[in-house]
Design an enzyme around this catalytic site. Sequence first.
Site, PDB file in Angstrom:
ATOM      1  N   ASP A 157     -12.111  46.851 -44.770  1.00 43.18           N
ATOM      2  CA  ASP A 157     -11.513  47.677 -43.718  1.00 43.18           C
ATOM      3  C   ASP A 157     -10.827  48.921 -44.294  1.00 43.18           C
ATOM      4  OD1 ASP A 157     -10.916  48.203 -41.058  1.00 43.18           O
ATOM      5  OD2 ASP A 157     -10.044  46.236 -40.681  1.00 43.18           O
ATOM      6  N   GLU A 190     -15.018  51.593 -41.983  1.00 46.40           N
ATOM      7  CA  GLU A 190     -14.054  52.710 -41.897  1.00 46.40           C
ATOM      8  C   GLU A 190     -14.259  53.524 -40.616  1.00 46.40           C
ATOM      9  OE1 GLU A 190     -16.381  55.457 -41.924  1.00 46.40           O
ATOM     10  OE2 GLU A 190     -14.774  56.514 -43.005  1.00 46.40           O
ATOM     11  N   TRP A 191     -14.907  52.860 -39.636  1.00 48.63           N
ATOM     12  CA  TRP A 191     -14.970  53.337 -38.245  1.00 48.63           C
ATOM     13  C   TRP A 191     -15.709  54.674 -38.072  1.00 48.63           C
ATOM     14  CZ3 TRP A 191      -9.314  53.217 -39.637  1.00 48.63           C
ATOM     15  CH2 TRP A 191      -8.890  51.894 -39.853  1.00 48.63           C
ATOM     16  N   GLY A 192     -16.468  55.065 -39.085  1.00 48.36           N
ATOM     17  CA  GLY A 192     -17.231  56.306 -38.961  1.00 48.36           C
ATOM     18  C   GLY A 192     -16.421  57.552 -39.251  1.00 48.36           C
ATOM     19  N   ASP A 212     -12.985  50.113 -32.797  1.00 49.37           N
ATOM     20  CA  ASP A 212     -13.301  48.731 -32.402  1.00 49.37           C
ATOM     21  C   ASP A 212     -13.897  48.623 -31.001  1.00 49.37           C
ATOM     22  OD1 ASP A 212     -12.152  48.234 -34.781  1.00 49.37           O
ATOM     23  OD2 ASP A 212     -10.551  46.948 -34.012  1.00 49.37           O
TER      24      ASP A 212
HETATM   25  C1  GLA Z   1      -9.785  46.753 -37.681  1.00 51.44           C
HETATM   26  C2  GLA Z   1     -11.291  46.454 -37.667  1.00 51.44           C
HETATM   27  C3  GLA Z   1     -11.546  45.236 -36.810  1.00 51.44           C
HETATM   28  C4  GLA Z   1     -10.795  44.055 -37.351  1.00 51.44           C
HETATM   29  C5  GLA Z   1      -9.298  44.375 -37.430  1.00 51.44           C
HETATM   30  C6  GLA Z   1      -8.520  43.305 -38.166  1.00 51.44           C
HETATM   31  O1  GLA Z   1      -9.336  47.127 -36.430  1.00 51.44           O
HETATM   32  O2  GLA Z   1     -12.000  47.565 -37.198  1.00 51.44           O
HETATM   33  O3  GLA Z   1     -12.938  44.951 -36.751  1.00 51.44           O
HETATM   34  O4  GLA Z   1     -11.288  43.734 -38.623  1.00 51.44           O
HETATM   35  O5  GLA Z   1      -9.077  45.596 -38.117  1.00 51.44           O
HETATM   36  O6  GLA Z   1      -7.159  43.598 -38.273  1.00 51.44           O
END
Ligand code: GLA
Length: 401
Positions: A157, A190-192, A212
Amino acid sequence: MKRAFLWLALSACMPSALVAETTQEVVNKAPNGLALTPPMGWNSWNKFACNVNEQTVRDTADAMVSSGMRDAGYQYVVIDDCWHGPRDANGFITADAQKFPSGIKTLADYVHSRGLKFGIYSDAGRLTCGGRPGSQGHEYQDALTYASWGVDYLKYDWCNTGDRNAQEAYAVMADALRQSGRPIVFSMCEWGTAKPWLWAKNTGNLWRTTGDIFDSFDKQDDAHKSWAHTVVEIVDLNEPLWSHAGPGHWNDADMLEVGNRGMAPNEYRAHFSLWAMMASPLMAGNDVAHMDEATRSILLNKDVIAVDQDKLGVQGHRVWKDGDREIWLKTLADGGVAVLLFNRGQQAATISATANQIGWPAKERVRVRDLWAHRDVRLRRGALTATVEPHGVAMFRLFRL
Ligand code: GLA
């Protein structure tokens, strides 16, 4: 010339581990040969968040076997955030002793004994998103620990990373995993933010492309809007990235919400079908030990799974859109194609994919399978037409004869 000679002479008498690599050399390393089709499995986060414990993981592994999920291809059992205890005096990570009293190695052994693979979670910062110890500064030590526990998959993450550079941070952990000597799928999360699809092909096996997911088809709300996305928001962010995916390196549209009760069955069918069309990893995110028949019938649709898992590894994409009506195509390894008719609207809609849109040569003989009705259907004048329920899909596979 002289300097090159000196370098050669030096490196020849140095043990190879001591020859320093630049970050760029690490980044350019060949991929690890894993995840040649999108990873499938289960992840604890969407349902259990920080309430995960060893009993839940064992029960889930058992249910993945008894429900048929394992045999349908769901392989990795991944514990997400909040499994960690503190680091010990030598800096080694420990498990939360209350939630995982038997320790992670024992749990991994149990998961392996059920014919499944085992995954775990960490973070490139000092702390995970849930405030547990992250791996920054401990990458090689953590990778060795994971390998000694029998970890097969790491989700990594991006919380609390300060001003770290994503390309460098993920390359360091990729290298640590490689040097651990155990094959470990590397799932980047890392969400892009730093556009990993442009640089991470040789670093990670999959990378999240968005923030998310939450359990909603298309209704955004104040509680989620700064960091979480509905299914259709993720679809619209992930779809344009289709050309960057392929065997060993996938765009990850996030874990599934199927079975978590926030959507209707038609919406979950659409969610699952769209993920399969996008060759996204299929990580179930529900309570597998207590799932109902409707959930099971979606997660275990083997025809849809086969589209996701197709060996050609092409990410399908939208080829036509008119308001709420869309046509998607995914080219398949057997020379056939998967066709998705997607209705985002709140009323049933007729959608027709012409022979031209499908790209099927008029003279080519074809068998057409409806992947949700589980029956063969006919093309009419070369076109594929269906009345599609609201927030729903019709999904077909065309086979060459
Ligand atoms: C981030 C990630 C999620 C999850 C949470 C856990 O938000 O994007 O998929 O792993 O952390 O805290």
